[in-house]
Scaffold this active site. Sequence first.
Site, PDB file in Angstrom:
ATOM      1  N   GLU A 202       0.808  -1.229   0.000  1.00 49.44           N
ATOM      2  CA  GLU A 202       0.000   0.000   0.000  1.00 49.44           C
ATOM      3  C   GLU A 202       0.837   1.273   0.000  1.00 49.44           C
ATOM      4  O   GLU A 202       0.522   2.257   0.679  1.00 49.44           O
ATOM      5  CB  GLU A 202      -0.984  -0.024   1.183  1.00 49.44           C
ATOM      6  CG  GLU A 202      -2.003  -1.148   1.033  1.00 49.44           C
ATOM      7  CD  GLU A 202      -2.923  -1.348   2.227  1.00 49.44           C
ATOM      8  OE1 GLU A 202      -2.965  -0.457   3.087  1.00 49.44           O
ATOM      9  OE2 GLU A 202      -3.586  -2.389   2.290  1.00 49.44           O
TER      10      GLU A 202
ATOM     11  N   GLU B  31      -5.723  -8.000  -1.028  1.00 52.77           N
ATOM     12  CA  GLU B  31      -6.084  -7.875   0.395  1.00 52.77           C
ATOM     13  C   GLU B  31      -7.508  -7.342   0.461  1.00 52.77           C
ATOM     14  O   GLU B  31      -7.851  -6.366  -0.214  1.00 52.77           O
ATOM     15  CB  GLU B  31      -5.112  -6.952   1.150  1.00 52.77           C
ATOM     16  CG  GLU B  31      -5.360  -7.018   2.662  1.00 52.77           C
ATOM     17  CD  GLU B  31      -4.448  -6.110   3.485  1.00 52.77           C
ATOM     18  OE1 GLU B  31      -3.227  -6.046   3.210  1.00 52.77           O
ATOM     19  OE2 GLU B  31      -4.991  -5.462   4.405  1.00 52.77           O
TER      20      GLU B  31
END
Length: 615
Positions: free
Chosen positions: A176, A251
Amino acid sequence: MNTLLGMLAILLTHWADADPIVFDDSTGYGRQFDGIGGLSGGGATSKLLVNYPEKQRSEILDFLFKPNFGASLQILKVEIGGDIQSTDGTEASHMHYPWDENYERGYEWWLMKEAKKRNPDIKLYGLPWGFPGWVGEGSGSPYHNVAQTADYVVRWINGASKVHNLTIDYVGIWNETPYNITYIKTLRKVLNERGYKHTQIIASDNKWKIAEDMLKDKQLKDVVYAVGCHYPGTQSSPEARKLGKTLWSSEDYCQKNDETGGACWARVLNRNYVHGYMTSTIAWDLIASYYTHLPGWDMGLMTAKEPWNGHYVVSPPIWASAHTSQFTEIGWSYLQHGRGVGTLPKGGTYVGLVNPDRNQLTVVMETMTFEHSKCVWDQKAPFQVAPQNVTLSLQGKWKDIGKMNVWFTQMGFDGKPSIFFEKKPPLKLYQEPYYLSQQIGSFEVLHEDENGYVRQMVTQMTIPWCKKADGVQKAYNVFGDITWSDISVQFDFRVPTENGTSGVFVAARATQGGCVSGSTAGIFFFALPDQFVLSTDLRRQHVLKTGSLSYTPGSWHSIALLVKGNTARLSFDQTTVYSGTVPASPAAGWAALGTDSFGLADFDNLQINSVAMET
Ligand SMILES: *[C@@H]1O[C@H](CO)[C@@H](O)[C@H](O)[C@H]1NC(C)=O
Ligand SMILES: *[C@@H]1O[C@H](CO)[C@@H](O)[C@H](O)[C@H]1NC(C)=O
Ligand SMILES: *[C@@H]1O[C@H](CO)[C@@H](O)[C@H](O)[C@H]1NC(C)=O
Ligand SMILES: *[C@@H]1O[C@H](CO)[C@@H](O)[C@H](O)[C@H]1NC(C)=O
């Protein structure tokens, strides 16, 4: 045909208020299914699991990884520890310093080995959340010296192989966080140079932005195996879809593991493909094995946070996973959208999945309200649901399936109990017999074990509409072409012991259908339990010949009729019972079969040949 139906929270009946939902592979398949996974790390989320007493620890690992047991996970994603806080704690780096190398630290190695022990086919995926400060030479960026960072990551993959005999199937970039294209290409190069060509790059474990760069940069597109997006909210970007590459929700979930969390996870597993063409979905996190009040506590597929007393909870998301993972493997294919993948008319979704041999079909359906299946990324109520009945219509390769096994989950709310992964009685699918054109009586396809056959179902005189068909208490089915003359027709039959017919017939040159079926002429061979009758009409009023023959209800027998010119040969159980002349008229007509009276009769293995083909 071995057929499985994994099914979620939906009522099915024969009765529907909308068009049937079609499952059909005759125009091809959709994307390859890449598996359901859990993520350990990001961070330190499996911390307490390793401290459990051996017995309970082994049970927990079975619920996560053992095939056909619980969640049956197909991918295990782990954090590549970087000595950094990665949400619920820090996980150790394999290289605290440039001169340090150790592949025994932490618990991810142990976890990967336990997963592999239970499912040797499970895929392993590593991703760094952060890096020790020396990576990047103190600059604070792992992209400062891309060769050094690639070396650091590939050493971890090498350690997995050399120290633990673990093959890392996938590796990511930096969780991320912005990616660097030079680094991604360098990582691929270093992997190849060190013998890890099979380790595929998933990028960039953030949003879909990298798809835009992949469209512009062919080399980047080539080195990235799949675009992995976190929390895609079931949607992929137009650019990602245009790429033609594999798309993953690398995810997802991030929800307390109560009924709402289980429902969110079930919804996401179907909808990531239905809406976003994503073929793998990975839950953060694998297991809530960290203390209450750390961020996102109880957000695992199940909870095990009391190692001192061995207590653990098998939570709803485990069973939501099972509906897909227990009935699929990586390498199966989704059906195409509109032909086995889509949305239900009154809310909810369905996906059909098919094995590589194309002889197993899994269907997963979900329908749930927005309120009871909220996911973290849901901003507003984007859908409505209402109770509905749905009809499944199996076509293409699936048209002969007469039975599907059913597993059912209901997430209980408002006083309704929760039901998890309950095996229901199999779903019997009504089937219309192919080719057989029913004129009198009613025939349908039934199944015993793996065998399908046709049964005549009418057991008493019907209330007719056709007056001329009145009073003909025989079931009658025509097939073929009305110009057929010299043919042989044979099949196996069985008269059931209960409510059976008084006999069955096979016919050639049958002249009539519709309301005048009752007065049909032809060559009719009736096999009754104690005799045969050869007649030139359905009503058996114009008898040419009778003779001996015998059978008892309950067992299968075969009859055959061959007509050629003005001769006929009748056989019963492969033995000729009559051979002789028949009238020249009628000269042609349909082939036919049926029953001597209203009553049950079973038919199977129908064969028709033109006599020219007979030897
Ligand atoms: C990516 O890394 C390379 C190598 O360190 C560097 O030259 C480049 O500027 C970086 N790209 C971006 C967009 O930061
Ligand atoms: C390493 O794992 C493979 C299966 O992935 C197995 O066949 C092999 O025997 C293992 N080697 C050792 C030394 O344990
Ligand atoms: C579903 O079908 C059953 C009859 O088979 C009926 O009783 C029920 O009302 C139907 N439900 C809906 C929502 O249409
Ligand atoms: C036979 O008919 C009776 C009613 O007359 C019914 O109860 C029974 O289930 C039937 N048996 C079969 C095998 O259809």
